[in-house]
Design an enzyme around this catalytic site. Structure first.
Site, PDB file in Angstrom:
ATOM      1  N   ARG A 154      46.797  54.751  36.165  1.00 51.73           N
ATOM      2  CA  ARG A 154      47.923  53.904  35.763  1.00 51.73           C
ATOM      3  C   ARG A 154      49.208  54.713  35.903  1.00 51.73           C
ATOM      4  O   ARG A 154      49.200  55.940  35.812  1.00 51.73           O
ATOM      5  CB  ARG A 154      47.777  53.445  34.312  1.00 51.73           C
ATOM      6  CG  ARG A 154      46.505  52.658  34.017  1.00 51.73           C
ATOM      7  CD  ARG A 154      46.413  52.331  32.534  1.00 51.73           C
ATOM      8  NE  ARG A 154      45.252  51.511  32.213  1.00 51.73           N
ATOM      9  CZ  ARG A 154      44.069  51.988  31.842  1.00 51.73           C
ATOM     10  NH1 ARG A 154      43.893  53.303  31.739  1.00 51.73           N
ATOM     11  NH2 ARG A 154      43.070  51.174  31.563  1.00 51.73           N
ATOM     12  N   LYS A 178      44.868  54.607  27.995  1.00 50.45           N
ATOM     13  CA  LYS A 178      45.282  53.703  26.924  1.00 50.45           C
ATOM     14  C   LYS A 178      44.621  54.094  25.613  1.00 50.45           C
ATOM     15  O   LYS A 178      43.461  54.493  25.585  1.00 50.45           O
ATOM     16  CB  LYS A 178      44.905  52.261  27.279  1.00 50.45           C
ATOM     17  CG  LYS A 178      45.804  51.625  28.338  1.00 50.45           C
ATOM     18  CD  LYS A 178      45.486  50.155  28.494  1.00 50.45           C
ATOM     19  CE  LYS A 178      46.466  49.473  29.423  1.00 50.45           C
ATOM     20  NZ  LYS A 178      46.191  48.017  29.537  1.00 50.45           N
ATOM     21  N   HIS A 254      50.954  49.915  40.327  1.00 55.00           N
ATOM     22  CA  HIS A 254      49.825  49.100  39.897  1.00 55.00           C
ATOM     23  C   HIS A 254      49.067  48.540  41.091  1.00 55.00           C
ATOM     24  O   HIS A 254      47.829  48.449  41.067  1.00 55.00           O
ATOM     25  CB  HIS A 254      50.324  47.963  39.005  1.00 55.00           C
ATOM     26  CG  HIS A 254      49.233  47.297  38.230  1.00 55.00           C
ATOM     27  ND1 HIS A 254      48.452  47.974  37.307  1.00 55.00           N
ATOM     28  CD2 HIS A 254      48.766  46.025  38.246  1.00 55.00           C
ATOM     29  CE1 HIS A 254      47.567  47.143  36.786  1.00 55.00           C
ATOM     30  NE2 HIS A 254      47.728  45.964  37.345  1.00 55.00           N
ATOM     31  N   ARG A 257      46.907  51.223  42.460  1.00 52.90           N
ATOM     32  CA  ARG A 257      45.717  51.361  41.606  1.00 52.90           C
ATOM     33  C   ARG A 257      44.664  50.333  42.011  1.00 52.90           C
ATOM     34  O   ARG A 257      43.477  50.658  42.146  1.00 52.90           O
ATOM     35  CB  ARG A 257      46.145  51.171  40.153  1.00 52.90           C
ATOM     36  CG  ARG A 257      45.022  51.126  39.125  1.00 52.90           C
ATOM     37  CD  ARG A 257      45.660  51.132  37.732  1.00 52.90           C
ATOM     38  NE  ARG A 257      44.807  50.584  36.691  1.00 52.90           N
ATOM     39  CZ  ARG A 257      43.887  51.287  36.030  1.00 52.90           C
ATOM     40  NH1 ARG A 257      43.672  52.555  36.340  1.00 52.90           N
ATOM     41  NH2 ARG A 257      43.173  50.722  35.068  1.00 52.90           N
ATOM     42  N   HIS A 281      38.654  51.616  32.306  1.00 45.98           N
ATOM     43  CA  HIS A 281      38.438  50.342  31.629  1.00 45.98           C
ATOM     44  C   HIS A 281      37.334  50.510  30.586  1.00 45.98           C
ATOM     45  O   HIS A 281      36.296  51.086  30.866  1.00 45.98           O
ATOM     46  CB  HIS A 281      38.010  49.260  32.626  1.00 45.98           C
ATOM     47  CG  HIS A 281      39.112  48.816  33.528  1.00 45.98           C
ATOM     48  ND1 HIS A 281      38.891  48.154  34.708  1.00 45.98           N
ATOM     49  CD2 HIS A 281      40.462  48.951  33.421  1.00 45.98           C
ATOM     50  CE1 HIS A 281      40.045  47.893  35.297  1.00 45.98           C
ATOM     51  NE2 HIS A 281      41.006  48.370  34.535  1.00 45.98           N
ATOM     52  N   TYR A 290      25.210  50.027  28.951  1.00 48.04           N
ATOM     53  CA  TYR A 290      25.139  51.036  30.001  1.00 48.04           C
ATOM     54  C   TYR A 290      25.464  52.425  29.462  1.00 48.04           C
ATOM     55  O   TYR A 290      26.313  52.591  28.606  1.00 48.04           O
ATOM     56  CB  TYR A 290      26.126  50.699  31.127  1.00 48.04           C
ATOM     57  CG  TYR A 290      25.849  49.359  31.768  1.00 48.04           C
ATOM     58  CD1 TYR A 290      24.804  49.203  32.656  1.00 48.04           C
ATOM     59  CD2 TYR A 290      26.649  48.257  31.467  1.00 48.04           C
ATOM     60  CE1 TYR A 290      24.547  47.971  33.242  1.00 48.04           C
ATOM     61  CE2 TYR A 290      26.395  47.022  32.043  1.00 48.04           C
ATOM     62  CZ  TYR A 290      25.349  46.894  32.939  1.00 48.04           C
ATOM     63  OH  TYR A 290      25.106  45.684  33.505  1.00 48.04           O
TER      64      TYR A 290
END
Length: 309
Positions: A154, A178, A254, A257, A281, A290
């Protein structure tokens, strides 16, 4: 209990989002701005200052004002952001007993159309990298462009990078994403060569600007200080323009990305889980199912990107 103004609580709300919930700076600013927009309208049109004076009818009237100067309704994405911020604010107010009940609970967010992320082709991405090498600050701008296209970071993550985040001996770079969540990504030989070319330039700039203590990886030439988000966006726009990349969308960090992810999925060996891990993410619905991808798998994912060759 002391009556509390909406603006006072909005500042507390922003601190809660950042510290307690770990929201990104951009999300916190958007939500804080949305509540401020509401409070400004309430004071001007309804003479309401305190949170316990707001009614559901006030909120409905406010939502009707979410229009552009020409009278057209805001785009669904814009309305969604504003409404999400307001709903979060009232939930928080109830949780901390500034309100007895949530007056925003019946507000519905507009349905958003699912849009495929726009990205460049491999050929266009290579044009971007070649164009970056022709700029005055080509060492910095090439490294920056390559990091976007190969690691898919990002823009906030890139401007937040420090020189000591790179561990060349291990071939990794630490990314702060984030919510202050960190991840380590492979720094490929191509990126290591690029950083080695940029380091002397960065050192010279900091010495000339008498700012040797600057820790930022990417600095501006004029002041020798950390590049801003807007500064990076402007550089990428210039690189795209010089490269002659013609798209039906503005080329931004962005979009680079998204380009990284698209190329990996279409041209590389990465699956969707690996790409999700690379991009930082965090999907709560899948994280329990997972296991975390091991560093070896991540290395092979990054090195499979054809832009490395």
């Amino acid at each position: 209990m002391k009556k509390r103004t909406i603006d006072d609580l909005n500042d507390q709300f922003a601190v809660y989002l950042e510290i307690n919930r770990g929201y990104s700076k951009g999300t916190v600013e958007n939500y804080h701005r949305s509540v401020f927009r509401l409070s400004t309208w309430l004071e001007a049109r309804r003479n309401v200052l305190y949170i316990d004076e707001i009614t559901s009818a006030d909120l409905e009237l406010f939502l009707g004002t979410l229009k552009n100067p020409d009278g057209t309704v805001f785009e669904p994405t814009t309305r969604h952001t504003i409404i999400s911020g307001i709903r979060q604010f009232f939930r928080w107010a109830v949780k901390y007993k500034y309100l007895a009940y949530d007056i925003s609970q019946n507000i519905e967010n507009p349905k958003l159309k699912e849009q495929l992320p726009k990205s460049l082709s491999v050929e266009e991405a290579l044009k971007m990298m070649n164009s970056a090498q022709k700029r005055k600050m080509h060492e910095r701008d090439y490294l920056m462009t390559s990091i976007f296209l190969i690691l898919g970071v990002r823009v906030s993550e890139l401007v937040g990078m420090n020189l000591n985040d790179i561990h060349e001996s291990k071939g990794i770079i630490r990314i702060r994403g984030k919510g202050s969540k960190e991840r380590e990504l492979t720094f490929t030989p191509k990126l290591i060569q690029a950083i080695d070319r940029y380091k002397p330039i960065r050192k010279r700039i900091l010495e000339e600007r008498n700012n040797k203590d600057e820790v930022a990886l990417f600095v501006n030439e004029k002041h020798g200080k950390r590049l801003t988000r807007r500064g990076v966006e402007h550089i990428i726009e210039q690189i795209a323009q010089a490269a002659g990349v013609e798209c039906n969308f503005n080329v931004s960090p962005h979009k680079l990305r998204h380009t990284c992810a698209t190329i990996l999925y279409n041209e590389g060996t990465a699956d969707l889980l690996a790409i999700s891990e690379l991009l930082g993410h965090k999907d709560p619905s899948t994280s329990k199912i997972y296991t975390k991808i091991k560093q070896e798998k991540m290395r092979s994912v990054i090195e499979s990107n054809p832009l490395n060759y």
